[in-house]
Scaffold this motif. Structure first.
Motif, short mmCIF file in Angstrom:
data_model
loop_
_atom_site.label_atom_id
_atom_site.label_comp_id
_atom_site.label_asym_id
_atom_site.label_seq_id
_atom_site.Cartn_x
_atom_site.Cartn_y
_atom_site.Cartn_z
N SER A 7 0.84 -1.21 0.00
CA SER A 7 0.00 0.00 0.00
C SER A 7 0.87 1.26 0.00
CB SER A 7 -0.92 0.01 1.23
OG SER A 7 -1.80 -1.09 1.21
N LEU A 8 2.00 1.18 0.70
CA LEU A 8 2.93 2.30 0.69
C LEU A 8 3.50 2.52 -0.70
CD1 LEU A 8 4.61 4.46 2.20
CD2 LEU A 8 6.30 2.67 2.67
N TYR A 9 3.88 1.44 -1.37
CA TYR A 9 4.40 1.57 -2.73
C TYR A 9 3.35 2.19 -3.66
CZ TYR A 9 8.28 -1.52 -1.38
OH TYR A 9 9.39 -2.06 -0.78
N LEU A 10 2.11 1.72 -3.55
CA LEU A 10 1.05 2.25 -4.40
C LEU A 10 0.77 3.72 -4.08
CD1 LEU A 10 -1.40 -0.80 -4.38
CD2 LEU A 10 0.00 0.00 -6.29
N PHE A 11 0.86 4.08 -2.81
CA PHE A 11 0.71 5.49 -2.44
C PHE A 11 1.80 6.35 -3.07
CE2 PHE A 11 2.80 8.38 0.66
CZ PHE A 11 2.00 9.49 0.46
N LEU A 12 3.04 5.87 -3.03
CA LEU A 12 4.16 6.64 -3.59
C LEU A 12 4.02 6.80 -5.10
CD1 LEU A 12 7.15 5.14 -1.56
CD2 LEU A 12 5.97 7.31 -1.18
N LEU A 13 3.46 5.81 -5.76
CA LEU A 13 3.26 5.90 -7.21
C LEU A 13 2.03 6.73 -7.56
CD1 LEU A 13 4.00 2.20 -8.27
CD2 LEU A 13 5.41 4.21 -8.75
N ALA A 14 1.06 6.83 -6.64
CA ALA A 14 -0.21 7.48 -6.95
C ALA A 14 -0.23 8.97 -6.64
CB ALA A 14 -1.35 6.79 -6.19
N PHE A 25 -4.72 4.77 -0.46
CA PHE A 25 -3.65 3.81 -0.22
C PHE A 25 -2.90 4.14 1.07
CE2 PHE A 25 -3.72 3.04 -4.97
CZ PHE A 25 -4.21 1.74 -4.86
N ALA A 26 -2.71 5.43 1.35
CA ALA A 26 -2.03 5.82 2.59
C ALA A 26 -2.83 5.41 3.81
CB ALA A 26 -1.78 7.33 2.59
N ALA A 27 -4.16 5.58 3.74
CA ALA A 27 -5.01 5.18 4.87
C ALA A 27 -4.94 3.68 5.10
CB ALA A 27 -6.45 5.63 4.60
N ILE A 28 -4.96 2.90 4.01
CA ILE A 28 -4.83 1.43 4.14
C ILE A 28 -3.49 1.08 4.75
CG2 ILE A 28 -4.66 -0.73 2.84
CD1 ILE A 28 -6.60 0.49 0.81
N ILE A 101 0.12 12.36 9.74
CA ILE A 101 1.45 12.30 10.34
C ILE A 101 1.86 10.88 10.70
CG2 ILE A 101 1.27 14.65 11.26
CD1 ILE A 101 0.73 13.41 14.01
N PHE A 102 0.89 9.95 10.74
CA PHE A 102 1.23 8.57 11.08
C PHE A 102 1.93 7.85 9.94
CE2 PHE A 102 -2.02 9.63 14.18
CZ PHE A 102 -1.50 9.09 15.33
N ILE A 103 2.04 8.51 8.78
CA ILE A 103 2.81 7.92 7.69
C ILE A 103 4.31 8.07 7.96
CG2 ILE A 103 3.12 9.94 6.20
CD1 ILE A 103 1.94 6.51 4.99
N ILE A 104 4.69 8.98 8.88
CA ILE A 104 6.11 9.25 9.14
C ILE A 104 6.83 8.01 9.67
CG2 ILE A 104 7.73 10.60 10.53
CD1 ILE A 104 5.80 12.95 10.35
N PRO A 105 6.40 7.41 10.80
CA PRO A 105 7.13 6.23 11.29
C PRO A 105 7.05 5.04 10.35
CG PRO A 105 5.10 6.53 12.53
CD PRO A 105 5.26 7.75 11.68
#
Length: 638
Positions: A7-14, A25-28, A101-105
């Motif tokens: 999901s992180l990879y898909l977020f970075l591409l999206a 994707f970030a929420a997932i 902000i929870f995407i940071i860790p």
């Protein structure tokens, strides 16, 4: 864990393509990472991240400020608890971004375990960002709307900002799939420092085709960033390049000591500057960027009024601020105070953006007071402290983009832009690793933060010390730029400016006034005072005009930035006056409107005045520029 990683990879591409999909994707990713951390009993270990704590305190301070303000108003019985809109506060105010902000860790954790894959995914994300910007550069459609509408142009859709004609090709401000050019410029700012400097300094043997593609993308990104005209990002990039130069100066010295590379960089720099001058010459939007920056009498897209009202909020609400989600309403109230004295500024203040302070620091200070300012300062100080900490890993080069927004945030509210702030927090996670911090250079971090901050605060204080009368100027329509400056100076009372009779006969136009009066709330009323202008003919001039024709044009009064179309104009009436040396009163009968306005700008127009001097005492001599006086609302009285 795998679901969270993918999901992180898909977020970075999206995120260069769609803010809605990327946030999904970030929420997932955040949800599944929390579940996996709980199952593995590693919540404390995985979520212990200084930037997460400081970021949470920043949003928590807004919540505390709001709770204290609500309790205070209820105790004073100035509001009813049932009238408080909690839905708007939690879902449509600044505090609603707290989940991001929870995407940071998460990014910090996965980068340690999948470093090579994360870099590869980010490189593809950078390529998508550049490709979408390159396509947008040559199309008048906004790509996001155009694709969503099934690759067709629907009526009423907003088009791209036309930039100019470059060698016969029409070009537009590149925004990619974003909603605004500033958002797209912000995403370029996240990538550019790392991609540029990392490509120069990393000592790795890469295939020549990979190096060529990398530098092709970097060069394209630089062109797009320049063409994007985001001045805030330009300044942020310069700031970060200086930081990188100071920290990695030894590696830069080795690079520049190789004379072949130094010569190549010099040639590239000369070519870039030459190409930049050509682009500016062909691009009227970029010309406006540079000319407006250097002008003294300009509102710079209403920045003067935005900062003036923001300073008022801070002064009156120093400790707790006006409250999250209340900036726009407070800004409107302070604008009403200005209009009580300067009613002629109604249109300027009506089209002034009220959503945010166009300055991250001032915005959080205004809505949360000192309670929010302290964690905001700690947020950026912690990033700089980590940047200067030893050892200096190349990770800090590749992900140095977030530091761009320390300076860029002085000119825009990037931390309120959903399309920017979520990728910003992701890059902070990649950039900041608590395990790598060993010896922080506190003095360097302190000066890197305090110097640009103090300089900018002093600058905007100095700019806002100028009175409204010296900032506000009416639009002037004339072909000759020299004549335009003379008309402008005459409006400020400068006399005896010599002009030729031919220049006055060709005429010039000056912005007039709105057809309606401002009475705080709609419906807006009809003007009752007659339309009158003053015309002062310098008596000391050797040659004075005798007759002048004034054409009145009606022009629309809507906000062009929102609708992105030109104001339509049509000739309304023509008047002829005989003038004498000294003061003259020009009366315009029949201009009053009879229908009120239920809401701005319904039924509201401008009346603009075009002056054509027809007869002079002597046809063979130059004359002095007459001075037009508008009074408050085109109601001048002798």
């Amino acid at each position: 864990a795998k679901v969270s990683l993918y999901s992180l990879y898909l977020f970075l591409l999206a995120f260069p393509l769609s803010v809605t999909i990327s946030q999904g994707f970030a929420a997932i990713c955040i949800f599944t990472f929390a579940i996996d951390s709980y199952r593995c009993r590693q919540l404390q270990t995985r979520y212990w991240h200084p930037m997460l704590i400081i970021g949470f305190l920043l949003y928590y301070s807004l919540l505390c400020s709001e709770i204290i303000s609500i309790c205070k108003t209820i105790m004073l019985k100035s509001t009813d608890f049932r009238t408080i809109d909690f839905y708007k506060f939690f879902l449509h105010s600044e505090i609603s971004d707290v989940w991001m902000i929870f995407i940071i860790p998460i990014c910090s954790y996965f980068y340690q375990k999948h470093r090579a894959t994360v870099r590869r995914v980010l490189w593809f994300s950078f390529a998508l960002l550049c490709l979408s910007g390159f396509i947008a550069l040559f199309t008048r459609y906004r790509l996001a709307d155009y694709v969503m509408d099934g690759f067709q142009e629907l009526p009423g859709r907003r088009l791209q900002h036309y930039a100019g004609n470059l060698t016969g090709i029409l070009v537009y401000l590149p925004i990619g799939f974003m909603n605004t050019h500033l958002t797209y410029g912000g995403l370029l700012g996240l990538f550019l420092p790392g991609m540029l400097v990392w490509g120069v300094l990393v000592r790795r043997v890469l295939p020549i085709w990979k190096l060529l593609i990398h530098w092709l993308l970097v060069s394209l990104a630089l062109v797009l960033c320049f063409y994007n005209q985001s001045r805030s990002v330009w300044l942020g990039l310069i700031y970060v390049f200086f930081l990188l130069l100071s920290v990695f100066r030894n590696r830069f010295q080795v690079f520049f000591l190789r004379w072949k590379l130094f010569a190549g960089v010099a040639v590239l720099l000369v070519c870039t500057l030459t190409a930049g001058l050509v682009i500016v010459k062909k691009n009227w939007l970029l010309q406006r960027v540079f000319t407006e920056t250097l002008k003294k009498r300009t509102t710079e897209n209403q920045r003067y009024f935005i900062y003036r009202n923001t300073f008022g909020m801070i002064h009156d609400n120093m400790w707790l601020g006006v409250g999250a989600g209340r900036f726009a309403d407070s800004h409107y109230q302070y604008s009403q105070r200005i209009l009580q004295e300067w009613e002629q500024l109604w249109y300027e203040l009506e089209i002034t953006p009220r959503g945010h302070a166009h300055n991250d620091l001032l915005h959080f200070f205004a809505i949360g007071g000192l309670l929010a300012l302290v964690p905001f300062v700690f947020f950026w100080s912690a990033l700089l402290r980590h940047f200067f900490a030893k050892p200096h890993h190349f990770r800090k080069i590749l992900f140095s983009g977030p530091l761009v927004f320390l300076v860029a945030g002085f000119f825009q509210c990037y931390m309120l832009d959903d399309e920017v702030v979520l990728p910003l927090y992701a890059f902070i996670g990649f950039f900041y690793s608590p395990k790598e911090e060993v010896k922080p250079l506190r003095l360097s971090a302190f000066f890197s933060f305090i110097v640009p901050t103090v300089v900018y605060i002093l600058l905007i204080f100095q700019r806002n010390q100028v009175s409204i009368a010296d900032v506000y100027t009416r639009k002037i329509w004339v072909k000759d730029p020299v004549m335009k400056e003379k008309v402008l100076q005459s409006l400020y009372g400068e006399r005896l400016q010599q002009v030729s009779i031919q220049q006055l006969q060709e005429g010039f136009g000056i912005e007039g006034c709105l057809t309606h009066r401002h009475y705080s709330q709609p419906p807006y009323g009809i003007r009752e005072r007659p339309w009158q202008l003053g015309l002062f003919v310098p008596p000391e001039s050797e040659n004075q005009p005798v007759k002048v024709r004034v054409d009145v044009w009606q022009r629309d009064a809507f906000d062009q930035d929102k609708l992105y179309k030109a104001h339509t104009k049509k000739k309304w009436r023509s008047y002829s006056f005989t003038v004498k040396p000294g003061e003259n009163l020009l009366r315009f009968s029949g201009l009053q409107k009879t229908n009120p306005s239920p809401v701005f700008p319904k039924n509201i127009y401008f009346y603009d005045f075009y002056f054509y001097y027809e007869t002079f005492l002597n046809k063979n001599k130059n004359t002095a520029m007459p001075t037009v006086r508008f009074g408050g609302l085109c109601d001048y009285n002798l």
